[in-house]
Design a protein around this motif. Structure first.
Motif, PDB file in Angstrom:
ATOM      1  N   TYR A 256     -32.643  37.630  10.684  1.00  0.00           N
ATOM      2  CA  TYR A 256     -32.990  36.733  11.788  1.00  0.00           C
ATOM      3  C   TYR A 256     -31.872  35.749  12.141  1.00  0.00           C
ATOM      4  O   TYR A 256     -32.011  34.965  13.073  1.00  0.00           O
TER       5      TYR A 256
ATOM      6  N   PHE B 164     -44.197  34.392  10.992  1.00  0.00           N
ATOM      7  CA  PHE B 164     -44.721  35.239  12.067  1.00  0.00           C
ATOM      8  C   PHE B 164     -44.674  36.669  11.558  1.00  0.00           C
ATOM      9  O   PHE B 164     -44.023  36.972  10.555  1.00  0.00           O
ATOM     10  N   ARG B 165     -45.384  37.535  12.216  1.00  0.00           N
ATOM     11  CA  ARG B 165     -45.387  38.957  11.874  1.00  0.00           C
ATOM     12  C   ARG B 165     -44.896  39.745  13.075  1.00  0.00           C
ATOM     13  O   ARG B 165     -45.191  39.402  14.219  1.00  0.00           O
ATOM     14  N   HIS B 166     -44.132  40.797  12.824  1.00  0.00           N
ATOM     15  CA  HIS B 166     -43.690  41.654  13.929  1.00  0.00           C
ATOM     16  C   HIS B 166     -43.692  43.105  13.488  1.00  0.00           C
ATOM     17  O   HIS B 166     -43.682  43.415  12.289  1.00  0.00           O
TER      18      HIS B 166
ATOM     19  N   ASN C 100     -31.650  37.702  18.065  1.00  0.00           N
ATOM     20  CA  ASN C 100     -33.066  37.655  18.436  1.00  0.00           C
ATOM     21  C   ASN C 100     -33.706  39.048  18.465  1.00  0.00           C
ATOM     22  O   ASN C 100     -34.718  39.245  19.125  1.00  0.00           O
TER      23      ASN C 100
ATOM     24  N   ASN D 229     -48.162  31.577  14.472  1.00  0.00           N
ATOM     25  CA  ASN D 229     -46.743  31.912  14.590  1.00  0.00           C
ATOM     26  C   ASN D 229     -45.904  30.667  14.856  1.00  0.00           C
ATOM     27  O   ASN D 229     -46.285  29.819  15.665  1.00  0.00           O
TER      28      ASN D 229
ATOM     29  N   ASN E 239     -39.340  46.378  19.152  1.00  0.00           N
ATOM     30  CA  ASN E 239     -39.845  45.273  18.339  1.00  0.00           C
ATOM     31  C   ASN E 239     -40.937  44.572  19.123  1.00  0.00           C
ATOM     32  O   ASN E 239     -40.817  44.359  20.332  1.00  0.00           O
ATOM     33  N   GLN E 240     -42.012  44.215  18.437  1.00  0.00           N
ATOM     34  CA  GLN E 240     -43.093  43.459  19.068  1.00  0.00           C
ATOM     35  C   GLN E 240     -43.607  42.413  18.093  1.00  0.00           C
ATOM     36  O   GLN E 240     -43.989  42.735  16.956  1.00  0.00           O
ATOM     37  N   VAL E 241     -43.602  41.163  18.523  1.00  0.00           N
ATOM     38  CA  VAL E 241     -44.148  40.085  17.721  1.00  0.00           C
ATOM     39  C   VAL E 241     -45.664  40.133  17.824  1.00  0.00           C
ATOM     40  O   VAL E 241     -46.218  40.189  18.926  1.00  0.00           O
TER      41      VAL E 241
ATOM     42  N   THR F  55     -37.220  38.679  16.977  1.00  0.00           N
ATOM     43  CA  THR F  55     -38.045  37.540  17.390  1.00  0.00           C
ATOM     44  C   THR F  55     -38.468  37.626  18.848  1.00  0.00           C
ATOM     45  O   THR F  55     -39.179  36.742  19.335  1.00  0.00           O
ATOM     46  N   THR F  56     -38.038  38.669  19.541  1.00  0.00           N
ATOM     47  CA  THR F  56     -38.424  38.853  20.940  1.00  0.00           C
ATOM     48  C   THR F  56     -38.917  40.281  21.126  1.00  0.00           C
ATOM     49  O   THR F  56     -38.553  41.188  20.379  1.00  0.00           O
ATOM     50  N   ASP F  57     -39.768  40.487  22.137  1.00  0.00           N
ATOM     51  CA  ASP F  57     -40.331  41.815  22.400  1.00  0.00           C
ATOM     52  C   ASP F  57     -39.368  42.632  23.257  1.00  0.00           C
ATOM     53  O   ASP F  57     -38.833  42.137  24.259  1.00  0.00           O
TER      54      ASP F  57
END
Length: 391
Positions: free
Chosen positions: A210, A341-343, A214, A368, A360-362, A217-219
């Motif tokens: 991380y 947070f979970r992703h 990003n 969160n 990737n999807q948070v 941390t971003t979709d």
């Protein structure tokens, strides 16, 4: 390549980790009460008890490997101690000793326990913990090897400022003053985790992590890369591809490089199913020279805190199209959070050891946290303002 990434990660996680100890009883023959004093001689005796593992690994040039660490943790566990490792890559041995102590803390009763965490050099950090009235006092000591001889001669004493224990997850604690190097934070997993999850985490998550990017941390997905910052990823992917740092150094006065298109695009083609046109749309590409503009993060957008979460794969699914969906928790010792947070990360394994990131999807949740550790790169206008076109 993996080992280099994990060594860098170890430097960060070594500031966080700790370990556990043995329950005293009437049969202990006068041994020290758990959590009392600094039993340097006992630590040396423990190290001699696994010396065959350490010496064999050193002789075979296998010291520093995960396998050596695992064997040492298990050997200490066989002696009745609670033990784990700095990177939380090995299941803790005898975690119930820590859980019992944590309950005594909550009940404000007197108790003691010793906590051992093995490092990749074959030594360990030992935390002798005592509690009374809900406070936790710590005597921290360490053991290292000097040739074939174990040495234990360092100690530090403090009362914890933070003590958070989820018996089904992590133990976090932190000293009450920051005298000395590091944050003094300890983060150790109590609950066992499937080795396959850890292996997937090491392969797909830890090296990118991380810090200063990003990606997790971003979709985004292969049809829509959203706010994914490719410049953030360039240096990460370059290291993952080559095992070396990108040859584009930070400069206090700001520095601009022109990277040949073949070199720049190659790292993305290796790790993403992305075409050159998409890369060029999301970066600055110079058609005339067939180069990409690249500016390393500088003085004004480098970010200073090392206190970023680390990823931990907690489950995975094999999808029908050959991809893997990894469920990942962001563990954040700074905030004593085992799930900041979970992703969900989808990866596509390729022939050999290759792979591509697919999406990737948070996972939405009111709990969160915002990725406050992440700093956006300077815009073109900000760059000119700070550096005045010095690149």
């Amino acid at each position: 390549m993996y080992r280099r990434g994990v060594i860098a990660l170890c430097a960060f996680l070594a500031l966080l980790a700790g370990g556990c100890g043995r329950h005293s009883s009437a049969d202990d023959g006068g041994r020290k009460e758990e959590g009392a004093g600094v039993p340097f001689e006992e630590s040396i005796q423990i190290a001699n008890g696994y010396g065959d593992i350490y010496k064999k690994a050193a002789k075979e040039d296998a010291d520093g490997t995960l396998e050596m660490t695992r064997l040492i943790v298990e050997r200490i566990g066989e002696e009745g101690y609670a033990a784990s490792d700095y990177d939380n890559q090995v299941n803790m041995q005898n975690p119930d000793k820590v859980r019992t102590f944590a309950r005594k803390v909550e009940e404000k009763k007197e108790a003691g326990v010793s906590l051992f965490i093995v490092n990749d050099s074959g030594g360990f950090t030992r935390y002798d913990l005592k509690t009374a009235d809900g406070n936790v006092d710590v005597v921290k000591s360490s053991l290292y090897w000097e040739g074939d001889t174990p040495k234990s001669d360092y100690k530090e004493e403090y009362r914890t400022k933070t003590w958070v224990c989820d018996e089904e997850g992590y133990l976090f604690f932190e000293r009450n003053s920051l005298s000395g190097a590091g944050s003094g934070r300890v983060a150790v997993r109590l609950q066992p985790l499937d080795d396959s999850c850890r292996e997937l985490n090491r392969k797909y998550l830890l090296l990118a992590g991380y810090h200063q990017n990003n990606m997790f941390t971003t979709d985004w997905n292969e049809d829509d890369y959203g706010n994914l910052n490719l410049y953030d990823l360039y240096e990460k992917l370059y290291m993952m591809k080559t095992g070396e740092k990108a040859p584009y150094e930070f400069a206090f006065t700001g520095r601009t490089y022109e990277v040949p298109e073949e070199e720049f695009e190659a790292v993305f083609h290796d790790f993403f199913q992305i075409d050159s046109q998409t890369i060029r749309q999301r970066t600055i590409y110079h058609e005339g020279t067939h180069t990409y503009q690249y500016r390393p993060r500088g003085l004004y957008d480098k970010g200073t805190t090392p206190d970023v979460p680390f990823p931990e794969v907690v489950s995975y699914e094999e999808e029908g199209d050959g991809t893997l969906k990894l469920t990942v928790n962001a563990v954040w010792p700074k905030k004593s959070l085992e799930r900041a947070f979970r992703h969900e990360v989808v990866v596509r394994p390729l022939d050999g050891d290759g792979y591509q990131y697919v999406s990737n999807q948070v996972v939405p949740s009111e709990d969160n946290v915002e990725p406050e550790w992440y700093m956006e790169r300077l815009t073109e206008e900000q760059w000119q303002e700070y550096y005045g076109g010095n690149g």
